[in-house]
Design a protein around this motif. Structure first.
Motif, PDB file in Angstrom:
ATOM      1  N   LEU A 128     110.535  66.735  64.786  1.00 30.49           N
ATOM      2  CA  LEU A 128     111.589  65.720  64.593  1.00 30.49           C
ATOM      3  C   LEU A 128     110.981  64.459  63.976  1.00 30.49           C
ATOM      4  O   LEU A 128     110.910  63.404  64.599  1.00 30.49           O
ATOM      5  CB  LEU A 128     112.270  65.393  65.920  1.00 30.49           C
ATOM      6  N   THR A 129     110.540  64.592  62.715  1.00 32.59           N
ATOM      7  CA  THR A 129     110.017  63.431  61.999  1.00 32.59           C
ATOM      8  C   THR A 129     111.179  62.546  61.542  1.00 32.59           C
ATOM      9  O   THR A 129     112.347  62.964  61.556  1.00 32.59           O
ATOM     10  CB  THR A 129     109.208  63.883  60.784  1.00 32.59           C
ATOM     11  N   ARG A 130     110.861  61.335  61.108  1.00 31.10           N
ATOM     12  CA  ARG A 130     111.900  60.435  60.598  1.00 31.10           C
ATOM     13  C   ARG A 130     112.597  61.051  59.389  1.00 31.10           C
ATOM     14  O   ARG A 130     113.813  60.968  59.242  1.00 31.10           O
ATOM     15  CB  ARG A 130     111.287  59.088  60.216  1.00 31.10           C
ATOM     16  N   GLY A 131     111.790  61.676  58.518  1.00 25.92           N
ATOM     17  CA  GLY A 131     112.374  62.305  57.334  1.00 25.92           C
ATOM     18  C   GLY A 131     113.319  63.430  57.688  1.00 25.92           C
ATOM     19  O   GLY A 131     114.401  63.553  57.096  1.00 25.92           O
ATOM     20  N   ARG A 132     112.921  64.255  58.664  1.00 29.40           N
ATOM     21  CA  ARG A 132     113.788  65.374  59.050  1.00 29.40           C
ATOM     22  C   ARG A 132     115.053  64.870  59.730  1.00 29.40           C
ATOM     23  O   ARG A 132     116.148  65.397  59.511  1.00 29.40           O
ATOM     24  CB  ARG A 132     113.043  66.332  59.977  1.00 29.40           C
ATOM     25  N   LEU A 133     114.916  63.841  60.569  1.00 28.16           N
ATOM     26  CA  LEU A 133     116.103  63.268  61.209  1.00 28.16           C
ATOM     27  C   LEU A 133     117.066  62.701  60.176  1.00 28.16           C
ATOM     28  O   LEU A 133     118.287  62.827  60.318  1.00 28.16           O
ATOM     29  CB  LEU A 133     115.688  62.181  62.208  1.00 28.16           C
ATOM     30  N   LEU A 134     116.510  62.072  59.139  1.00 30.86           N
ATOM     31  CA  LEU A 134     117.351  61.541  58.066  1.00 30.86           C
ATOM     32  C   LEU A 134     118.086  62.673  57.363  1.00 30.86           C
ATOM     33  O   LEU A 134     119.302  62.583  57.106  1.00 30.86           O
ATOM     34  CB  LEU A 134     116.506  60.760  57.068  1.00 30.86           C
ATOM     35  N   ASN A 135     117.382  63.770  57.048  1.00 32.87           N
ATOM     36  CA  ASN A 135     118.012  64.918  56.396  1.00 32.87           C
ATOM     37  C   ASN A 135     119.092  65.545  57.275  1.00 32.87           C
ATOM     38  O   ASN A 135     120.163  65.935  56.783  1.00 32.87           O
ATOM     39  CB  ASN A 135     116.962  65.977  56.044  1.00 32.87           C
ATOM     40  N   LEU A 136     118.814  65.632  58.573  1.00 35.79           N
ATOM     41  CA  LEU A 136     119.811  66.189  59.494  1.00 35.79           C
ATOM     42  C   LEU A 136     121.055  65.309  59.544  1.00 35.79           C
ATOM     43  O   LEU A 136     122.185  65.810  59.612  1.00 35.79           O
ATOM     44  CB  LEU A 136     119.207  66.338  60.897  1.00 35.79           C
ATOM     45  N   SER A 137     120.857  63.982  59.506  1.00 35.89           N
ATOM     46  CA  SER A 137     121.993  63.062  59.510  1.00 35.89           C
ATOM     47  C   SER A 137     122.821  63.212  58.242  1.00 35.89           C
ATOM     48  O   SER A 137     124.054  63.210  58.278  1.00 35.89           O
ATOM     49  CB  SER A 137     121.501  61.619  59.656  1.00 35.89           C
ATOM     50  N   ILE A 138     122.136  63.346  57.100  1.00 33.33           N
ATOM     51  CA  ILE A 138     122.834  63.527  55.824  1.00 33.33           C
ATOM     52  C   ILE A 138     123.629  64.824  55.837  1.00 33.33           C
ATOM     53  O   ILE A 138     124.794  64.875  55.408  1.00 33.33           O
ATOM     54  CB  ILE A 138     121.825  63.503  54.655  1.00 33.33           C
ATOM     55  N   GLN A 139     123.016  65.903  56.329  1.00 34.23           N
ATOM     56  CA  GLN A 139     123.714  67.187  56.427  1.00 34.23           C
ATOM     57  C   GLN A 139     124.944  67.083  57.322  1.00 34.23           C
ATOM     58  O   GLN A 139     126.002  67.642  57.016  1.00 34.23           O
ATOM     59  CB  GLN A 139     122.761  68.253  56.972  1.00 34.23           C
ATOM     60  N   ARG A 140     124.800  66.366  58.457  1.00 34.39           N
ATOM     61  CA  ARG A 140     125.925  66.229  59.380  1.00 34.39           C
ATOM     62  C   ARG A 140     127.074  65.494  58.711  1.00 34.39           C
ATOM     63  O   ARG A 140     128.244  65.879  58.857  1.00 34.39           O
ATOM     64  CB  ARG A 140     125.465  65.483  60.640  1.00 34.39           C
ATOM     65  N   ILE A 141     126.749  64.426  57.971  1.00 31.45           N
ATOM     66  CA  ILE A 141     127.791  63.654  57.279  1.00 31.45           C
ATOM     67  C   ILE A 141     128.458  64.510  56.197  1.00 31.45           C
ATOM     68  O   ILE A 141     129.689  64.505  56.049  1.00 31.45           O
ATOM     69  CB  ILE A 141     127.196  62.377  56.678  1.00 31.45           C
ATOM     70  N   LYS A 142     127.662  65.270  55.435  1.00 30.63           N
ATOM     71  CA  LYS A 142     128.211  66.156  54.409  1.00 30.63           C
ATOM     72  C   LYS A 142     129.146  67.190  55.016  1.00 30.63           C
ATOM     73  O   LYS A 142     130.239  67.458  54.499  1.00 30.63           O
ATOM     74  CB  LYS A 142     127.081  66.849  53.655  1.00 30.63           C
ATOM     75  N   ASN A 143     128.694  67.784  56.122  1.00 28.76           N
ATOM     76  CA  ASN A 143     129.529  68.797  56.785  1.00 28.76           C
ATOM     77  C   ASN A 143     130.833  68.198  57.300  1.00 28.76           C
ATOM     78  O   ASN A 143     131.881  68.848  57.262  1.00 28.76           O
ATOM     79  CB  ASN A 143     128.761  69.437  57.940  1.00 28.76           C
ATOM     80  N   LYS A 144     130.757  66.959  57.768  1.00 30.33           N
ATOM     81  CA  LYS A 144     131.946  66.285  58.273  1.00 30.33           C
ATOM     82  C   LYS A 144     132.955  66.053  57.155  1.00 30.33           C
ATOM     83  O   LYS A 144     134.158  66.335  57.304  1.00 30.33           O
ATOM     84  CB  LYS A 144     131.533  64.952  58.921  1.00 30.33           C
ATOM     85  N   PHE A 145     132.460  65.573  56.002  1.00 27.92           N
ATOM     86  CA  PHE A 145     133.360  65.340  54.869  1.00 27.92           C
ATOM     87  C   PHE A 145     133.894  66.657  54.297  1.00 27.92           C
ATOM     88  O   PHE A 145     135.057  66.754  53.902  1.00 27.92           O
ATOM     89  CB  PHE A 145     132.645  64.546  53.776  1.00 27.92           C
ATOM     90  N   ARG A 146     133.016  67.689  54.272  1.00 22.58           N
ATOM     91  CA  ARG A 146     133.443  68.984  53.761  1.00 22.58           C
ATOM     92  C   ARG A 146     134.557  69.572  54.635  1.00 22.58           C
ATOM     93  O   ARG A 146     135.539  70.122  54.132  1.00 22.58           O
ATOM     94  CB  ARG A 146     132.242  69.935  53.709  1.00 22.58           C
ATOM     95  N   LYS A 147     134.416  69.409  55.947  1.00 20.61           N
ATOM     96  CA  LYS A 147     135.420  69.921  56.874  1.00 20.61           C
ATOM     97  C   LYS A 147     136.749  69.189  56.670  1.00 20.61           C
ATOM     98  O   LYS A 147     137.824  69.810  56.631  1.00 20.61           O
ATOM     99  CB  LYS A 147     134.932  69.734  58.307  1.00 20.61           C
ATOM    100  N   LYS A 148     136.689  67.858  56.504  1.00 27.04           N
ATOM    101  CA  LYS A 148     137.917  67.082  56.277  1.00 27.04           C
ATOM    102  C   LYS A 148     138.563  67.460  54.946  1.00 27.04           C
ATOM    103  O   LYS A 148     139.801  67.532  54.836  1.00 27.04           O
ATOM    104  CB  LYS A 148     137.591  65.591  56.297  1.00 27.04           C
TER     105      LYS A 148
END
Length: 333
Positions: free
Chosen positions: A308-328
């Motif tokens: 759980l590096t800072r870079g990986r956490l950032l990527n996971l956050s970006i993926q979560r936001i993308k998935n949220k918008f894709r679902k909407k």
């Protein structure tokens, strides 16, 4: 089992403190399970090996280095990266991370939770500090109303509460090494401990908080802060009192009430069993068996779980936001 080398900067002088004594107690109990030795790395001592000399020896794969001195951990972990290393964690909050190749043994569940979040891919174990049997209720006459150790005490405790209490009862403030601490605890009715301010200034947590539990084992009523590792076993209203409760006057009233009522804590030996030598030796046995199996495994297999590096956490956050918008987006079609 592999031999354990307990690394400490030194065993006395400027390094003398509660954390050092707790580490040396853990070392002595580990000796009941396997071969173990204390190694210094800052000051040379005539009767102990020095780390730089030890690292020149062959066959160190048959050893485990136990590191514990918080401010030195990052440097030691780097220096020992080719060897089998375990971090014996007392306090939490130091600004370093550890690779999953270094298992972590914590002295409190509070620290266990900290590393469980910070190092999710590491092996983590719980091994509480020892409360030796010398800390017990001797049923002596308690001629000290209030006992305080000045070290780690808050400014409020030393400059407000204690002067107020000294006008109303017998207060003893200890500001030097005590040869027979169990006897002193057995003479006191109330023990005050307020370390939250001290540890906040250090930017790390109270690792365990031995003194309040030692005082409780000797039959003292304890008024304490509930920070860090103290929250493992202190239960305000049931086995202790929370100090610095709203106002100085309220603290004084509660403390005098306890003194005058001669209330003694009704804690069974079962309460302390988790911290007595027998239980800790049993836990050492289990932990060391697992650690030896892990270091056998590590010789043949690399770690391959993403950290759980800072870079990986950032990527996971970006993926979560993308998935949220894709679902909407698809819900809107």
């Amino acid at each position: 089992m592999r031999k354990l080398y307990f690394l400490v900067p030194g065993t006395g002088g400027k390094f003398a403190c509660g954390g050092l004594w707790a580490e040396l107690k853990a070392f002595k109990l580990a000796q009941q399970v396997c071969i173990a030795e204390v190694v210094t790395y800052r000051q040379r001592e005539p009767d102990k090996p020095f780390l730089d000399d030890l690292l020149q020896e062959p066959n160190l794969d048959n050893a485990i280095f136990v590191i514990s001195w918080g401010f030195d951990i990052a440097q030691l972990a780097k220096k020992l990266q080719q060897h089998n290393v375990v971090y014996h964690a007392h306090s939490a909050g130091y600004k370093f991370s550890l690779p999953a190749s270094i298992p972590i043994i914590t002295v409190s569940r509070n620290t266990l939770g900290y590393w469980g979040q910070k190092a999710p891919n590491s092996l983590i174990y719980y091994l509480p500090n020892e409360i030796s049997y010398e800390f017990k209720n001797l049923h002596l006459e308690r001629d000290i109303d209030v006992l305080v150790q000045a070290r780690k005490s808050s400014e409020y405790l030393l400059k407000q509460l204690i002067p107020a209490l000294q006008q109303k009862c017998q207060v003893q403030v200890v500001d030097s090494y005590v040869e027979d601490l169990p006897e002193l605890f057995n003479r006191a009715k109330v023990y005050l401990y307020d370390s939250a301010e001290y540890w906040a200034q250090q930017n790390v947590s109270e690792g365990f908080g031995l003194q309040p539990m030692e005082a409780m084992a000797c039959g003292c009523q304890v008024f304490s802060s509930i920070n860090g590792g103290l929250s493992d076993y202190l239960d305000p209203g049931f086995n202790c009192y929370k100090i610095a409760g709203y106002s100085q006057e309220y603290d004084v009233d509660r403390i005098l009430k306890v003194i005058n009522s001669a209330i003694s804590p009704k804690l069974s030996e079962e309460f302390f069993a988790e911290y007595r030598p027998e239980n800790i030796i049993k836990r050492w046995q289990v932990i060391l068996e697992e650690l030896n199996a892990f270091f056998d495994h590590k010789k043949n297999y690399p770690g391959n779980i993403p950290s759980l590096t800072r870079g990986r956490l950032l990527n996971l956050s970006i993926q979560r936001i993308k998935n949220k918008f894709r679902k909407k987006y698809f819900q809107g079609l």
